[in-house]
Motif scaffolding. Sequence first.
Motif, PDB file in Angstrom:
ATOM      1  N   ASN A  22       0.847  -1.185   0.000  1.00 42.35           N
ATOM      2  CA  ASN A  22       0.000   0.000   0.000  1.00 42.35           C
ATOM      3  C   ASN A  22       0.883   1.234   0.000  1.00 42.35           C
ATOM      4  O   ASN A  22       2.115   1.133  -0.081  1.00 42.35           O
ATOM      5  N   LEU A  23       0.272   2.404   0.090  1.00 42.79           N
ATOM      6  CA  LEU A  23       1.003   3.653  -0.111  1.00 42.79           C
ATOM      7  C   LEU A  23       2.039   3.917   0.971  1.00 42.79           C
ATOM      8  O   LEU A  23       3.196   4.187   0.684  1.00 42.79           O
ATOM      9  N   GLY A  24       1.613   3.873   2.224  1.00 43.01           N
ATOM     10  CA  GLY A  24       2.530   4.150   3.315  1.00 43.01           C
ATOM     11  C   GLY A  24       1.963   5.130   4.318  1.00 43.01           C
ATOM     12  O   GLY A  24       0.885   5.709   4.120  1.00 43.01           O
ATOM     13  N   THR A  25       2.693   5.329   5.393  1.00 40.24           N
ATOM     14  CA  THR A  25       2.221   6.166   6.488  1.00 40.24           C
ATOM     15  C   THR A  25       3.425   6.635   7.299  1.00 40.24           C
ATOM     16  O   THR A  25       4.458   5.940   7.336  1.00 40.24           O
ATOM     17  N   PRO A  26       3.339   7.777   7.946  1.00 36.42           N
ATOM     18  CA  PRO A  26       4.448   8.205   8.811  1.00 36.42           C
ATOM     19  C   PRO A  26       4.564   7.290  10.029  1.00 36.42           C
ATOM     20  O   PRO A  26       3.605   6.613  10.403  1.00 36.42           O
ATOM     21  N   ASP A  27       5.727   7.281  10.650  1.00 33.25           N
ATOM     22  CA  ASP A  27       5.950   6.450  11.832  1.00 33.25           C
ATOM     23  C   ASP A  27       5.150   6.952  13.035  1.00 33.25           C
ATOM     24  O   ASP A  27       4.666   6.163  13.852  1.00 33.25           O
ATOM     25  N   LYS A  28       5.031   8.264  13.126  1.00 30.77           N
ATOM     26  CA  LYS A  28       4.300   8.880  14.240  1.00 30.77           C
ATOM     27  C   LYS A  28       3.516  10.086  13.706  1.00 30.77           C
ATOM     28  O   LYS A  28       3.880  10.652  12.674  1.00 30.77           O
ATOM     29  N   PRO A  29       2.487  10.512  14.423  1.00 30.28           N
ATOM     30  CA  PRO A  29       1.717  11.676  13.972  1.00 30.28           C
ATOM     31  C   PRO A  29       2.323  12.987  14.468  1.00 30.28           C
ATOM     32  O   PRO A  29       1.654  13.796  15.128  1.00 30.28           O
ATOM     33  N   ASP A  30       3.596  13.195  14.165  1.00 30.19           N
ATOM     34  CA  ASP A  30       4.251  14.449  14.559  1.00 30.19           C
ATOM     35  C   ASP A  30       4.944  15.063  13.349  1.00 30.19           C
ATOM     36  O   ASP A  30       5.157  14.402  12.326  1.00 30.19           O
ATOM     37  N   ALA A  31       5.295  16.326  13.466  1.00 32.74           N
ATOM     38  CA  ALA A  31       5.836  17.074  12.334  1.00 32.74           C
ATOM     39  C   ALA A  31       7.138  16.466  11.810  1.00 32.74           C
ATOM     40  O   ALA A  31       7.364  16.422  10.598  1.00 32.74           O
ATOM     41  N   ARG A  32       7.983  15.985  12.680  1.00 34.02           N
ATOM     42  CA  ARG A  32       9.258  15.406  12.256  1.00 34.02           C
ATOM     43  C   ARG A  32       9.036  14.160  11.396  1.00 34.02           C
ATOM     44  O   ARG A  32       9.650  14.001  10.335  1.00 34.02           O
ATOM     45  N   SER A  33       8.147  13.282  11.842  1.00 29.63           N
ATOM     46  CA  SER A  33       7.865  12.061  11.090  1.00 29.63           C
ATOM     47  C   SER A  33       7.172  12.380   9.774  1.00 29.63           C
ATOM     48  O   SER A  33       7.435  11.740   8.750  1.00 29.63           O
ATOM     49  N   LEU A  34       6.283  13.376   9.811  1.00 29.82           N
ATOM     50  CA  LEU A  34       5.580  13.771   8.580  1.00 29.82           C
ATOM     51  C   LEU A  34       6.546  14.370   7.568  1.00 29.82           C
ATOM     52  O   LEU A  34       6.403  14.145   6.350  1.00 29.82           O
ATOM     53  N   ARG A  35       7.506  15.128   8.039  1.00 27.44           N
ATOM     54  CA  ARG A  35       8.465  15.722   7.108  1.00 27.44           C
ATOM     55  C   ARG A  35       9.260  14.632   6.380  1.00 27.44           C
ATOM     56  O   ARG A  35       9.461  14.696   5.171  1.00 27.44           O
ATOM     57  N   LYS A  36       9.692  13.629   7.135  1.00 26.42           N
ATOM     58  CA  LYS A  36      10.441  12.515   6.544  1.00 26.42           C
ATOM     59  C   LYS A  36       9.580  11.765   5.528  1.00 26.42           C
ATOM     60  O   LYS A  36      10.022  11.448   4.424  1.00 26.42           O
ATOM     61  N   TYR A  37       8.352  11.487   5.921  1.00 25.49           N
ATOM     62  CA  TYR A  37       7.441  10.733   5.046  1.00 25.49           C
ATOM     63  C   TYR A  37       7.091  11.524   3.791  1.00 25.49           C
ATOM     64  O   TYR A  37       7.156  11.012   2.665  1.00 25.49           O
ATOM     65  N   LEU A  38       6.727  12.795   3.966  1.00 23.69           N
ATOM     66  CA  LEU A  38       6.326  13.621   2.826  1.00 23.69           C
ATOM     67  C   LEU A  38       7.491  13.867   1.872  1.00 23.69           C
ATOM     68  O   LEU A  38       7.292  13.961   0.656  1.00 23.69           O
ATOM     69  N   LYS A  39       8.696  13.971   2.408  1.00 21.08           N
ATOM     70  CA  LYS A  39       9.853  14.175   1.535  1.00 21.08           C
ATOM     71  C   LYS A  39      10.044  12.989   0.609  1.00 21.08           C
ATOM     72  O   LYS A  39      10.285  13.148  -0.597  1.00 21.08           O
ATOM     73  N   GLN A  40       9.925  11.779   1.154  1.00 20.73           N
ATOM     74  CA  GLN A  40      10.055  10.583   0.321  1.00 20.73           C
ATOM     75  C   GLN A  40       8.909  10.503  -0.683  1.00 20.73           C
ATOM     76  O   GLN A  40       9.127  10.236  -1.875  1.00 20.73           O
ATOM     77  N   PHE A  41       7.702  10.732  -0.219  1.00 28.16           N
ATOM     78  CA  PHE A  41       6.513  10.634  -1.060  1.00 28.16           C
ATOM     79  C   PHE A  41       6.522  11.667  -2.190  1.00 28.16           C
ATOM     80  O   PHE A  41       6.372  11.337  -3.377  1.00 28.16           O
ATOM     81  N   LEU A  42       6.742  12.923  -1.839  1.00 25.10           N
ATOM     82  CA  LEU A  42       6.653  13.996  -2.817  1.00 25.10           C
ATOM     83  C   LEU A  42       7.908  14.145  -3.675  1.00 25.10           C
ATOM     84  O   LEU A  42       7.906  14.914  -4.640  1.00 25.10           O
ATOM     85  N   SER A  43       8.954  13.409  -3.351  1.00 26.53           N
ATOM     86  CA  SER A  43      10.157  13.406  -4.195  1.00 26.53           C
ATOM     87  C   SER A  43      10.044  12.407  -5.338  1.00 26.53           C
ATOM     88  O   SER A  43      10.881  12.399  -6.246  1.00 26.53           O
ATOM     89  N   ASP A  44       9.022  11.575  -5.297  1.00 23.43           N
ATOM     90  CA  ASP A  44       8.816  10.561  -6.329  1.00 23.43           C
ATOM     91  C   ASP A  44       8.342  11.239  -7.621  1.00 23.43           C
ATOM     92  O   ASP A  44       7.282  11.862  -7.638  1.00 23.43           O
ATOM     93  N   PRO A  45       9.095  11.133  -8.709  1.00 28.72           N
ATOM     94  CA  PRO A  45       8.679  11.776  -9.961  1.00 28.72           C
ATOM     95  C   PRO A  45       7.389  11.204 -10.534  1.00 28.72           C
ATOM     96  O   PRO A  45       6.769  11.833 -11.382  1.00 28.72           O
ATOM     97  N   ARG A  46       6.980  10.012 -10.084  1.00 34.85           N
ATOM     98  CA  ARG A  46       5.695   9.469 -10.503  1.00 34.85           C
ATOM     99  C   ARG A  46       4.542  10.230  -9.847  1.00 34.85           C
ATOM    100  O   ARG A  46       3.450  10.322 -10.401  1.00 34.85           O
ATOM    101  N   VAL A  47       4.781  10.740  -8.657  1.00 35.08           N
ATOM    102  CA  VAL A  47       3.733  11.431  -7.903  1.00 35.08           C
ATOM    103  C   VAL A  47       3.596  12.875  -8.367  1.00 35.08           C
ATOM    104  O   VAL A  47       2.488  13.381  -8.555  1.00 35.08           O
TER     105      VAL A  47
END
Length: 361
Positions: A22-47
Amino acid sequence: MFKNTIGFEHKQQPKIGVLITNLGTPDKPDARSLRKYLKQFLSDPRVVEVPRVLWWFVLNGIILNIRPKRSAKAYQTVWNDRGSPLMFHTHDQAEKLAKRFKDSGQENIIVDFAMRYGEPSITKRIDEMLAKGVRKLLVVPLYPQYCAATTASTFDAIAKDFVERRWLPDFRFVSHYHDFPDYIHAVANKIKVHWQQHGQADKLIFSYHGVPKKYLDKGDPYHCECYKTSRLIAEALNLSNDQYITTFQSRFGREEWLKPYTDETLKSLPANGIQSVQVVCPGFSSDCLETIEEIGEENRDYFMQAGGQSYQYIEALNSDEEHINMIYKLALNHLSGWDLSQYDINKTDQEFTKVSQNNTI
């Protein structure tokens, strides 16, 4: 140069692997975890299909400095004792699917799950499955409708992983199942059960995750597959064309996305005499932030504030028994012809031992 298979032994019993993703999810619901997750997700040229240099500055200079904190607040509203809904629903799906295979006497099949972004990663799960003896691998992305931003991105991650491996398994990949009969029936039956408990609304809305319209213009079949899914489910429910609507949610940015938009549709319905709606999201195999918070709460407010009287969200299939049976049958279709009976691990081990002794002399 190439990754070796961890824990490999010549006498190891070969297995078949079924990996759902499936797509994925951050490790925790905090800004630090979201930044890591969003960076990987939004760096994908397919996305995000934007020139890489320009997008790097937008992503790192603006989005990752603003969105993580806002997204963290949204995730906090859906997080519970088991963590992220997408994570524990996918975990449950894999666990129940494994039991389904075992109960059917197919103990040579190993089932697990991975996330395209975040953990457990696709590479980590492939490492673990190959170490257990998986020599034939079926990957089932739990995206019913094909989209380059989801399905193809998953394939990209697997291809990237395989390029670095010494020993590749036989490989099969499910690119979509938007019109698979058991999937259509599972969603239709989920809606029927809801109707039996709550009655039928004035309008049934099929809401799918949106993508930029330019993807459709370039040949992505996602839009067409969403509409076909809606039509087939509506036919299974004996609905007429004026009893349901197909819409698209979760748009981002200023460019045009697939229409009609879910939020704008819901805001307009009460003025047109629609006082009650039920919303289902057939593009999501598991409930997650986009279904629980965006559809279940945010869009509910839009409809009610516009004058609506009743708004109900119909849950995703999650780990319902009918959903597990559907994935099981889908997997069986794609496993057809794969047989491990031709392997004789004792002879293989004897041959390896003989060769090793000869090389030692």
